[in-house]
Write a protein that holds these residues in place. Structure first.
Motif, PDB file in Angstrom:
ATOM      1  N   TYR A 115       1.059 -18.154  -6.042  1.00  0.00           N
ATOM      2  CA  TYR A 115      -0.162 -18.900  -5.713  1.00  0.00           C
ATOM      3  C   TYR A 115       0.073 -20.406  -5.654  1.00  0.00           C
ATOM      4  O   TYR A 115      -0.271 -21.059  -4.653  1.00  0.00           O
ATOM      5  N   ARG A 119      -0.334 -22.941  -2.353  1.00  0.00           N
ATOM      6  CA  ARG A 119      -1.300 -24.050  -2.357  1.00  0.00           C
ATOM      7  C   ARG A 119      -0.616 -25.375  -2.038  1.00  0.00           C
ATOM      8  O   ARG A 119      -1.217 -26.267  -1.436  1.00  0.00           O
ATOM      9  N   GLU A 125      -7.837 -21.235   2.099  1.00  0.00           N
ATOM     10  CA  GLU A 125      -8.291 -20.313   1.064  1.00  0.00           C
ATOM     11  C   GLU A 125      -8.646 -18.928   1.604  1.00  0.00           C
ATOM     12  O   GLU A 125      -8.533 -17.933   0.891  1.00  0.00           O
ATOM     13  N   HIS A 129      -5.000 -15.327  -0.343  1.00  0.00           N
ATOM     14  CA  HIS A 129      -4.860 -14.121  -1.174  1.00  0.00           C
ATOM     15  C   HIS A 129      -3.953 -13.093  -0.488  1.00  0.00           C
ATOM     16  O   HIS A 129      -3.062 -12.512  -1.117  1.00  0.00           O
ATOM     17  N   VAL A 132      -0.313 -14.250  -0.681  1.00  0.00           N
ATOM     18  CA  VAL A 132       0.265 -14.063  -2.019  1.00  0.00           C
ATOM     19  C   VAL A 132       0.701 -12.614  -2.224  1.00  0.00           C
ATOM     20  O   VAL A 132       1.800 -12.334  -2.727  1.00  0.00           O
TER      21      VAL A 132
END
Length: 449
Positions: A115, A119, A125, A129, A132
């Motif tokens: 994560y 970033r 955003e 997910h 990841v």
């Protein structure tokens, strides 16, 4: 079958060694390309962008491992060419043990910090997910990536580029089938694509181990697999880390450019993902010709045949010119059909962005062909500092140019091609004087020797 490259006709030998390398790497690229094509077609632009955003970190780690194996391979080529078989065995076992331990530690660290790493790349955003999950699944199989790369580089150091190709063909085909199964049939989306990649690499690694145990006596070390020589490890590390840092610098430069791209929107990211896959396919044969010349030169330098080593380098230049002329025409003419492989016709904006880049970069492919052939020369001599410095100059100039042209000057997607051009110019400005000087220093043996 291993090959002694210190004797025999040069161009046929280089060609026979290069073709399996090219095919092998093209099949290797189908891992990521299949992920991109299938995910983009059957899941959507957001999924394609997620896979693309995860790609730079995944590739940087894999290229670091590949670079370490490549550095060890240069030592193995020199030892094999010089008939230093006992030292070669110690080199092999030490590299294997050290690499397995390193891969396991790195995999754990990267799974934990997936994560924060994404970033840092400013991944949006709404797709982070998925990115990841993709990274964590792929990193769970990192040890398979090391083992395969290690044995592939070992076999290539001994002049065998065909066997690694056979394993990759099987594994790449399995990857496509598994991608279709997990993504289309079961509808696991991005995670399914990652699972397919990991399983394919594991199978490729398994096939390689079975073959070596049965067919390569020099690699059937038995209890000697437990031999660990600290001095050899240190020398391998000094060679490998320089080669690995070079590979990482290439990917780090791409990551920096990715940060410029990521703030431009999903369409920009999707187009960037697609054109990177195309560039990988187009430029990989250039790199493979250079890798073939590296093995050829390292073996002949180990045997003290400097004149033959230089002839091999000049032969690789001829091969680069022929290949680059062909690929440049193909990419320029078929830019639209190529982009349509990655996205549907409804994503016209992504296709248009990709075409603007591909038709421009096709005219520039002669630049990386020149930089690659010079890199191969210095790797063959074991002078990896030159390859590292020139790579740092390349990627620094590429990132700076992309940032200025897109962020400051407000340029379009085609500025990414001009940024690549600036990087290659910086690289050649350093390389050309260095190779002229080194060429003169490498004195050939007397004609009658």
């Amino acid at each position: 079958m291993t090959t002694d490259m210190t004797k025999g006709p040069i161009i046929p030998q280089l060609t026979q060694f290069t073709i399996p390398l090219i095919l092998g790497n093209l099949f290797q690229l189908t891992y990521n390309a299949a992920d991109s094509v299938i995910v983009g077609k059957f899941v959507g632009d957001d999924a394609l962008a997620a896979v693309g955003s995860a790609g730079p970190i995944m590739n940087m780690v894999i290229l670091f491992i590949s670079g370490m194996c490549m550095g060890a391979g240069i030592l193995m080529s020199t030892q094999y060419g010089g008939k230093q078989y006992e030292r070669l065995e110690r080199q092999i076992s030490t590299t294997m043990l050290g690499g397995i331990a390193f891969s396991a530690v790195v995999a754990v660290i990267l799974i934990i910090f997936a994560y924060p790493l994404l970033r840092l790349l400013q991944v949006p955003e709404d797709i982070i997910h998925s990115a990841v999950i993709y990274l964590r699944i792929v990193f769970a199989g990192l040890i398979f990536t090391f083992i395969y790369n290690f044995f592939s580089n070992t076999l290539r150091a001994m002049g065998d580029s065909k066997v690694p190709l056979y394993f990759l063909i099987i594994s790449a085909l399995l990857n496509v089938v598994l991608d279709l199964f997990f993504v289309v049939v079961i509808q696991w989306g991005v995670p399914g694509s990652a699972v397919a990649t990991m399983l394919s690499e594991a199978l490729c690694c398994l096939f390689c181990l079975i073959y070596i145990q049965k067919k390569i006596p020099l690699l059937c070390l038995g209890k000697k697999w437990l031999v660990f020589d600290v001095k050899i490890l240190w020398k391998t590390f000094t060679y490998g880390i320089t080669s690995a840092l070079q590979q990482m610098c290439i990917q780090l430069g791409k990551i920096c450019v990715q940060t410029v791209v990521n703030v431009q929107g999903v369409e920009f990211i999707a187009a960037f993902t697609a054109i990177n896959r195309v560039d990988d396919f187009a430029m990989t044969p250039q790199q493979n010709i250079a890798h073939a010349s590296t093995t050829f030169m390292a073996q002949n330098r180990g045997a003290g045949q400097i004149r033959r080593m230089k002839k091999g380098f000049l032969s690789s230049i001829i091969m680069q010119v022929i290949y680059t002329a062909v690929i440049s025409v193909l990419v320029f003419v078929f830019a639209r059909p190529i982009m349509q492989l990655f996205v549907g016709d409804e994503s016209e904006e992504v296709i248009t962005l990709g075409i603007s880049y591909l038709q421009l970069i096709a005219l520039m492919y002669f630049m990386p062909s020149a930089t690659n052939v010079i890199q191969g020369f210095f790797r063959g001599l074991g002078d990896l500092k030159v390859t590292l410095i020139s790579t740092i100059l390349n990627m620094s100039a590429r990132f700076f140019s992309a940032w200025v042209m897109i962020h400051i000057m407000g340029g379009g997607f085609e500025c990414l091609a001009w940024a690549n051009f600036a990087g290659w110019i910086a690289m050649l400005a350093f390389q050309i004087p260095m190779i002229v000087t080194r060429w003169r220093k490498e004195k050939p043996e007397p004609e009658n020797s």
